[in-house]
Design an enzyme around this catalytic site. Structure first.
Site, PDB file in Angstrom:
ATOM      1  CG  PHE A 112      -0.370   0.422   2.507  1.00 56.07           C
ATOM      2  CD1 PHE A 112      -0.468   1.732   2.949  1.00 56.07           C
ATOM      3  CD2 PHE A 112       0.291  -0.489   3.320  1.00 56.07           C
ATOM      4  CE1 PHE A 112       0.072   2.127   4.161  1.00 56.07           C
ATOM      5  CE2 PHE A 112       0.822  -0.114   4.526  1.00 56.07           C
ATOM      6  CZ  PHE A 112       0.722   1.201   4.958  1.00 56.07           C
ATOM      7  CE  LYS A 113       3.715   1.648   4.883  1.00 61.00           C
ATOM      8  NZ  LYS A 113       4.975   1.295   5.503  1.00 61.00           N
ATOM      9  CG  ASP A 114       4.095   0.572  -4.410  1.00 60.99           C
ATOM     10  OD1 ASP A 114       5.251   0.989  -4.245  1.00 60.99           O
ATOM     11  OD2 ASP A 114       3.823  -0.626  -4.601  1.00 60.99           O
ATOM     12  CB  THR A 145       8.304   2.635   4.372  1.00 60.49           C
ATOM     13  OG1 THR A 145       7.035   2.735   5.008  1.00 60.49           O
ATOM     14  CG2 THR A 145       8.808   4.039   4.070  1.00 60.49           C
TER      15      THR A 145
END
Length: 472
Positions: A112-114, A145
């Site tokens: 999800f960090k993308d 991250t």
């Protein structure tokens, strides 16, 4: 729109200044002076927007120092089906009744960090080019991250990345994603310690103002407001998708260790997004669950920070909690400074259980919390596969476990997906008896040559390494 420090530093900054600085000069975190409000009519008008258009609408409420045409172009460049695998960018997947997964892990590094890092990379490249400057980004990662930042920044003009990670405490896939990168502007540093040591080093280096200015140190961790702001967008997207399907209310369950992801939900709620509840899910490192249940924030030592099968949440010092506590105590920067720069540093925690405002965490702010264990994760992974033919990663499994304890038949519960299962193959194999499918583009990743520097948990050693690289 101007930004101030949670600890009361007198300087008011515009967005691009906070983008490049990361941490405020007094060690506090930047927050907007006020949260812009989105009324019902505006929110309904956003239902027909594409994800990049929605991102532009949300970001434009907070960014007044980038021309709107340029900001719109950056959003369109960032959120494409080619990068994120779907025109919806973050689609919902129904599991049962009104329980949904929001897909956030279809980007370049499968996490999800993308969703935020891809935007942050484009914003930084734009602003550095506009200023004819360079930036040395210093970050800390417990797993996702780091790779998301490095893949977003690799090859970017004017940017170097120095990424700290706890030596041996990430999954094999996560380590391979980061350490196999050979780009000249990417520098991996494995710290002999835990994630909290890495995070403390980042704060100490950033707190040395002379060094920070001399070596142009910036941040990509969620202490950087721009990254958190990008995450606000997918709460609006998830809400708009779920509320079209009929339930009267919408809640979110968020696996959380550093409080950045769920803090973005808090910001969305403060903007007027009618989120019923924000449910925080932890693993065995339950510092945040203890805080929201009992009002006591008690940071654990290195020895007491457990190594778990959801390693990206093996965190005992949640940086972004400061932003929420700032709001909880009535945006009192003097008190926030006492709590985080005084009591937390001197005593290792603080106690708000006797403060009448603490009840507002659940009341006015809608927070709930819960804890998941290794056994819970395995059970959730098995159940989700057997009943819905969907494989979820261990962190998302923590979210599903806790979501079910807070589910309500009157509303949709959205669990934010954390990563794709291949990043944690050993746990998936333990749960299902087989490893998850490996995307074609990552085959052979773990056999690639690696480039990483091992350093002790010492801020001066990291500063010396940065100075040596910059001078070379």
């Amino acid at each position: 729109m101007y930004y101030v420090s949670t600890r009361g530093h007198s300087g008011r900054k515009q967005f691009c200044e906070t983008l490049l600085e990361g941490l405020a000069p007094d060690g506090g975190l930047y927050v907007p002076e006020t949260y812009p409000r989105v009324d019902d009519g505006t929110r309904d008008a956003w239902r027909t927007l594409s994800y990049p258009s929605l991102a532009f609408e949300v970001l434009s409420l907070y960014i007044s120092d980038i021309p709107l045409a340029d900001l719109k172009a950056i959003c369109r460049k960032t959120y494409t089906p080619e990068v994120f695998g779907s025109p919806k960018i973050s689609p919902l997947r129904k599991l049962e009744n009104d329980l949904y997964l929001q897909e956030l892990s279809n980007g370049p590094t499968l996490a999800f960090k993308d969703m935020a890092m891809q935007l942050l990379g484009n914003l930084l490249e734009y602003e550095l080019a506009r200023r004819h400057q360079e930036l040395n980004i210093l970050g800390a990662t417990s797993g996702d991250t780091g790779s998301a930042a490095e893949y977003a920044m690799r090859g970017k003009k004017g940017v170097r990345v120095f990424m700290l990670s706890p030596r041996g405490r990430m999954s094999a896939f996560q380590q391979a994603q980061m350490f196999s990168l050979q780009d000249d502007n990417i520098h991996n540093i494995a710290i002999d310690g835990v994630f909290d040591d890495c995070q403390d080093i980042v704060k100490r280096v950033s707190g040395d103002l002379e060094f920070k200015q001399r070596y142009k140190i910036g941040a990509v961790n969620s202490i950087n407001w721009a990254r958190l702001l990008a995450q606000v967008v997918y709460y609006f997207s998830g809400y708009l998708q779920a509320s079209e399907r009929g339930p009267a209310g919408v809640s979110f369950t968020v696996p959380s260790g550093n409080f950045g992801n769920i803090c973005a939900g808090h910001v969305a709620r403060m903007m007027g997004l009618p989120i019923s509840r924000l449910v925080l899910a932890t693993n065995e490192n339950d510092v945040l669950d203890e805080f929201f249940r009992a009002g006591v924030y008690r940071v654990r030592s290195r020895a007491d920070t457990l190594e778990t099968s959801s390693p990206s949440m093996d965190i005992s010092k949640a940086s972004n909690l400061e932003r929420f506590v700032f709001d909880l105590v009535g945006r009192d920067s003097a008190r926030t400074k006492v709590l985080f720069d005084g009591q937390l540093r001197e005593r290792g925690g603080f106690d708000l259980s006797g403060d009448p405002r603490f009840a507002e965490a659940a009341g006015s702010f809608g927070f709930r919390s819960g804890k998941s264990t290794h056994a819970d994760r395995l059970a959730a992974i098995r159940d989700t596969w057997e009943r819905y033919h969907t494989v979820i990663d261990p962190h998302t499994a923590d979210g599903v476990t806790v979501a079910r304890t807070h589910a309500s038949p009157e509303e949709a519960m959205i669990v934010l997906e954390t990563a794709l299962p291949i990043k944690f193959a050993a746990t998936i194999k333990e749960a299902l008896g087989r490893e998850p499918d490996l995307p074609e583009r990552f085959k052979g990743l773990e056999e690639l040559p690696r480039r990483v520097k091992v350093l002790p948990a010492d801020a001066q050693a990291v500063k010396d390494h940065i100075a040596e690289i910059v001078a070379s």
